[in-house]
Scaffold this motif. Structure first.
Motif, PDB file in Angstrom:
ATOM      1  N   ALA A  63      77.756  57.304 -13.676  1.00 36.63           N
ATOM      2  CA  ALA A  63      78.813  56.516 -14.312  1.00 36.63           C
ATOM      3  C   ALA A  63      78.769  56.684 -15.827  1.00 36.63           C
ATOM      4  O   ALA A  63      79.732  56.350 -16.515  1.00 36.63           O
ATOM      5  CB  ALA A  63      78.671  55.040 -13.946  1.00 36.63           C
ATOM      6  N   GLY A  64      77.628  57.199 -16.339  1.00 36.86           N
ATOM      7  CA  GLY A  64      77.564  57.508 -17.765  1.00 36.86           C
ATOM      8  C   GLY A  64      76.417  56.877 -18.513  1.00 36.86           C
ATOM      9  O   GLY A  64      76.346  57.004 -19.735  1.00 36.86           O
ATOM     10  N   SER A  65      75.489  56.219 -17.827  1.00 39.35           N
ATOM     11  CA  SER A  65      74.363  55.613 -18.538  1.00 39.35           C
ATOM     12  C   SER A  65      73.480  56.694 -19.149  1.00 39.35           C
ATOM     13  O   SER A  65      73.304  57.761 -18.574  1.00 39.35           O
ATOM     14  CB  SER A  65      73.540  54.724 -17.600  1.00 39.35           C
ATOM     15  N   ASP A  66      72.935  56.408 -20.332  1.00 36.78           N
ATOM     16  CA  ASP A  66      72.037  57.353 -20.997  1.00 36.78           C
ATOM     17  C   ASP A  66      70.586  57.152 -20.576  1.00 36.78           C
ATOM     18  O   ASP A  66      69.795  58.089 -20.604  1.00 36.78           O
ATOM     19  CB  ASP A  66      72.159  57.212 -22.520  1.00 36.78           C
ATOM     20  N   GLN A  67      70.227  55.916 -20.224  1.00 35.03           N
ATOM     21  CA  GLN A  67      68.909  55.626 -19.671  1.00 35.03           C
ATOM     22  C   GLN A  67      69.097  54.612 -18.551  1.00 35.03           C
ATOM     23  O   GLN A  67      69.915  53.702 -18.651  1.00 35.03           O
ATOM     24  CB  GLN A  67      67.963  55.052 -20.728  1.00 35.03           C
ATOM     25  N   LEU A  68      68.333  54.795 -17.491  1.00 34.39           N
ATOM     26  CA  LEU A  68      68.413  53.867 -16.369  1.00 34.39           C
ATOM     27  C   LEU A  68      67.004  53.584 -15.874  1.00 34.39           C
ATOM     28  O   LEU A  68      66.233  54.519 -15.625  1.00 34.39           O
ATOM     29  CB  LEU A  68      69.269  54.464 -15.237  1.00 34.39           C
ATOM     30  N   LEU A  69      66.657  52.322 -15.765  1.00 33.41           N
ATOM     31  CA  LEU A  69      65.371  51.912 -15.218  1.00 33.41           C
ATOM     32  C   LEU A  69      65.627  51.248 -13.880  1.00 33.41           C
ATOM     33  O   LEU A  69      66.293  50.214 -13.798  1.00 33.41           O
ATOM     34  CB  LEU A  69      64.656  50.944 -16.165  1.00 33.41           C
ATOM     35  N   LEU A  70      65.117  51.865 -12.835  1.00 34.01           N
ATOM     36  CA  LEU A  70      65.234  51.312 -11.493  1.00 34.01           C
ATOM     37  C   LEU A  70      63.925  50.593 -11.187  1.00 34.01           C
ATOM     38  O   LEU A  70      62.862  51.211 -11.174  1.00 34.01           O
ATOM     39  CB  LEU A  70      65.492  52.435 -10.483  1.00 34.01           C
ATOM     40  N   ALA A  71      63.999  49.287 -10.969  1.00 33.61           N
ATOM     41  CA  ALA A  71      62.795  48.472 -10.817  1.00 33.61           C
ATOM     42  C   ALA A  71      62.741  47.838  -9.430  1.00 33.61           C
ATOM     43  O   ALA A  71      63.704  47.209  -8.989  1.00 33.61           O
ATOM     44  CB  ALA A  71      62.772  47.388 -11.886  1.00 33.61           C
ATOM     45  N   THR A  72      61.603  48.025  -8.754  1.00 32.40           N
ATOM     46  CA  THR A  72      61.346  47.357  -7.483  1.00 32.40           C
ATOM     47  C   THR A  72      59.952  46.746  -7.547  1.00 32.40           C
ATOM     48  O   THR A  72      59.223  46.940  -8.518  1.00 32.40           O
ATOM     49  CB  THR A  72      61.413  48.351  -6.300  1.00 32.40           C
ATOM     50  N   SER A  73      59.566  46.037  -6.499  1.00 33.54           N
ATOM     51  CA  SER A  73      58.233  45.440  -6.474  1.00 33.54           C
ATOM     52  C   SER A  73      57.146  46.501  -6.342  1.00 33.54           C
ATOM     53  O   SER A  73      55.983  46.256  -6.653  1.00 33.54           O
ATOM     54  CB  SER A  73      58.122  44.447  -5.311  1.00 33.54           C
ATOM     55  N   LYS A  74      57.499  47.692  -5.891  1.00 35.21           N
ATOM     56  CA  LYS A  74      56.518  48.757  -5.656  1.00 35.21           C
ATOM     57  C   LYS A  74      56.448  49.772  -6.782  1.00 35.21           C
ATOM     58  O   LYS A  74      55.399  50.356  -7.040  1.00 35.21           O
ATOM     59  CB  LYS A  74      56.849  49.503  -4.354  1.00 35.21           C
ATOM     60  N   ARG A  75      57.579  50.036  -7.464  1.00 28.34           N
ATOM     61  CA  ARG A  75      57.580  51.066  -8.509  1.00 28.34           C
ATOM     62  C   ARG A  75      58.770  50.893  -9.434  1.00 28.34           C
ATOM     63  O   ARG A  75      59.766  50.263  -9.054  1.00 28.34           O
ATOM     64  CB  ARG A  75      57.576  52.466  -7.895  1.00 28.34           C
ATOM     65  N   HIS A  76      58.616  51.458 -10.623  1.00 31.44           N
ATOM     66  CA  HIS A  76      59.716  51.581 -11.574  1.00 31.44           C
ATOM     67  C   HIS A  76      60.003  53.062 -11.753  1.00 31.44           C
ATOM     68  O   HIS A  76      59.080  53.878 -11.814  1.00 31.44           O
ATOM     69  CB  HIS A  76      59.354  50.989 -12.937  1.00 31.44           C
ATOM     70  N   PHE A  79      64.986  56.933 -15.854  1.00 29.18           N
ATOM     71  CA  PHE A  79      65.757  58.162 -15.987  1.00 29.18           C
ATOM     72  C   PHE A  79      66.311  58.256 -17.403  1.00 29.18           C
ATOM     73  O   PHE A  79      66.880  57.291 -17.921  1.00 29.18           O
ATOM     74  CB  PHE A  79      66.939  58.181 -15.005  1.00 29.18           C
ATOM     75  N   PHE A  80      66.149  59.412 -18.028  1.00 26.64           N
ATOM     76  CA  PHE A  80      66.787  59.707 -19.302  1.00 26.64           C
ATOM     77  C   PHE A  80      67.828  60.787 -19.051  1.00 26.64           C
ATOM     78  O   PHE A  80      67.504  61.839 -18.496  1.00 26.64           O
ATOM     79  CB  PHE A  80      65.760  60.218 -20.329  1.00 26.64           C
ATOM     80  N   GLU A  81      69.049  60.533 -19.455  1.00 25.83           N
ATOM     81  CA  GLU A  81      70.117  61.526 -19.300  1.00 25.83           C
ATOM     82  C   GLU A  81      70.497  62.056 -20.675  1.00 25.83           C
ATOM     83  O   GLU A  81      70.693  61.273 -21.612  1.00 25.83           O
ATOM     84  CB  GLU A  81      71.342  60.891 -18.631  1.00 25.83           C
ATOM     85  N   TYR A  82      70.576  63.368 -20.802  1.00 33.85           N
ATOM     86  CA  TYR A  82      70.916  63.985 -22.089  1.00 33.85           C
ATOM     87  C   TYR A  82      72.292  64.630 -21.966  1.00 33.85           C
ATOM     88  O   TYR A  82      72.425  65.832 -21.765  1.00 33.85           O
ATOM     89  CB  TYR A  82      69.838  65.011 -22.474  1.00 33.85           C
ATOM     90  N   LEU A  96      54.985  62.154 -23.569  1.00 33.60           N
ATOM     91  CA  LEU A  96      53.823  61.261 -23.568  1.00 33.60           C
ATOM     92  C   LEU A  96      54.184  59.856 -24.022  1.00 33.60           C
ATOM     93  O   LEU A  96      53.680  58.871 -23.478  1.00 33.60           O
ATOM     94  CB  LEU A  96      52.727  61.830 -24.471  1.00 33.60           C
ATOM     95  N   ILE A  97      55.042  59.728 -25.027  1.00 36.53           N
ATOM     96  CA  ILE A  97      55.333  58.390 -25.555  1.00 36.53           C
ATOM     97  C   ILE A  97      56.215  57.570 -24.615  1.00 36.53           C
ATOM     98  O   ILE A  97      56.392  56.368 -24.816  1.00 36.53           O
ATOM     99  CB  ILE A  97      55.965  58.446 -26.967  1.00 36.53           C
ATOM    100  N   GLN A  98      56.744  58.198 -23.561  1.00 36.91           N
ATOM    101  CA  GLN A  98      57.538  57.457 -22.587  1.00 36.91           C
ATOM    102  C   GLN A  98      56.663  56.772 -21.536  1.00 36.91           C
ATOM    103  O   GLN A  98      57.145  55.948 -20.768  1.00 36.91           O
ATOM    104  CB  GLN A  98      58.541  58.399 -21.909  1.00 36.91           C
ATOM    105  N   LEU A  99      55.364  57.100 -21.510  1.00 35.60           N
ATOM    106  CA  LEU A  99      54.455  56.498 -20.538  1.00 35.60           C
ATOM    107  C   LEU A  99      53.904  55.169 -21.055  1.00 35.60           C
ATOM    108  O   LEU A  99      53.815  54.951 -22.258  1.00 35.60           O
ATOM    109  CB  LEU A  99      53.297  57.461 -20.243  1.00 35.60           C
ATOM    110  N   ASP A 100      53.532  54.290 -20.134  1.00 35.02           N
ATOM    111  CA  ASP A 100      52.914  53.008 -20.478  1.00 35.02           C
ATOM    112  C   ASP A 100      51.407  53.221 -20.603  1.00 35.02           C
ATOM    113  O   ASP A 100      50.672  53.152 -19.617  1.00 35.02           O
ATOM    114  CB  ASP A 100      53.233  51.968 -19.402  1.00 35.02           C
ATOM    115  N   HIS A 101      50.942  53.486 -21.814  1.00 35.24           N
ATOM    116  CA  HIS A 101      49.537  53.811 -22.044  1.00 35.24           C
ATOM    117  C   HIS A 101      48.601  52.637 -21.766  1.00 35.24           C
ATOM    118  O   HIS A 101      47.415  52.844 -21.536  1.00 35.24           O
ATOM    119  CB  HIS A 101      49.349  54.322 -23.472  1.00 35.24           C
ATOM    120  N   SER A 102      49.122  51.427 -21.788  1.00 38.45           N
ATOM    121  CA  SER A 102      48.270  50.259 -21.542  1.00 38.45           C
ATOM    122  C   SER A 102      47.779  50.209 -20.098  1.00 38.45           C
ATOM    123  O   SER A 102      46.837  49.485 -19.787  1.00 38.45           O
ATOM    124  CB  SER A 102      49.029  48.970 -21.871  1.00 38.45           C
ATOM    125  N   ARG A 103      48.376  50.990 -19.224  1.00 35.93           N
ATOM    126  CA  ARG A 103      48.014  50.980 -17.806  1.00 35.93           C
ATOM    127  C   ARG A 103      47.293  52.249 -17.366  1.00 35.93           C
ATOM    128  O   ARG A 103      47.142  52.499 -16.175  1.00 35.93           O
ATOM    129  CB  ARG A 103      49.270  50.798 -16.934  1.00 35.93           C
TER     130      ARG A 103
END
Length: 200
Positions: A63-76, A79-82, A96-103
């Motif tokens: 539909a045109g989103s540039d970033q989409l985060l799909l969140a469920t209880s099991k995983r997130h 998506f980055f669209e260019y 690397l900077i897109q990862l959650d380094h705290s985990r």
């Protein structure tokens, strides 16, 4: 001296077909069994489509989103669209900077063969491909399915490609004993990283 993005990074480099993915598939469970939280960054030269037109995430992305985060209880899933940028390969640092380094305790990188990071080479002599470690000073070990007569004239560890436990032990030893420069090499090397993130 620890980088503000504080997750050590080690790569698995080799030519296509050398078995990097298969090796990582076997090594990761050993690292998890040792209590490590493992991140994986895989570079591909192919276009990828991780969902199908029937899925809500697919419909919302197209539909045109540039970033989409799909969140469920099991995983997130993020998506980055260019859409409006020239086609180019992503840099290791921007991934690397897109990862959650705290985990995470360690990040394994598959691919990015030409980027500056500490690496284990996956090498099969029977494939007839050149030895990467002869030209890449950041390769600290070679995992091969045959004994190697000689390695480059520096300290490079020889590992059995068919022994995932041995390779996992090497990664754990490296994680505990390597210098900060080796563990955080992509952050030290990247000019953007040096200006955007301080070394503490």
């Amino acid at each position: 001296m620890q980088h503000s993005l504080s997750t050590p990074v080690i790569g698995f480099a080799g030519f296509s077909g050398s078995g990097k993915t298969t090796l990582l598939e076997c090594v990761i469970p050993h690292l998890k069994a040792a209590g490590l939280r493992v991140g994986l960054l895989k570079h591909s030269h192919h276009d990828i489509e991780p969902d199908s037109p029937r899925k809500d995430s697919y419909r919302l992305r197209y539909a045109g989103s540039d970033q989409l985060l799909l969140a469920t209880s099991k995983r997130h899933m993020l998506f980055f669209e260019y859409h409006d940028t020239p086609e180019r390969e992503p840099s290791l640092h921007e991934c690397l900077i897109q990862l959650d380094h705290s985990r995470l305790d360690i990040i394994l990188v598959e691919g990015f063969r030409d980027e500056v990071l500490t690496k284990i080479e996956v090498y099969r002599p029977s494939y007839g491909k050149p030895k990467l470690h002869a030209e890449d000073a950041n390769i600290v070990a070679v995992a091969s399915d045959e004994p190697l007569d000689s390695l480059a004239p520096r300290e490079i560890h020889s590992l059995n490609l068919n022994n995932a436990e041995e390779i996992a032990l090497f990664v754990r030893h490296w994680l505990a004993n390597a210098s900060d420069e080796e563990k955080y090499l992509p952050y030290f090397n990247d000019k953007t990283a040096r200006t955007a993130h301080t070394i503490e």
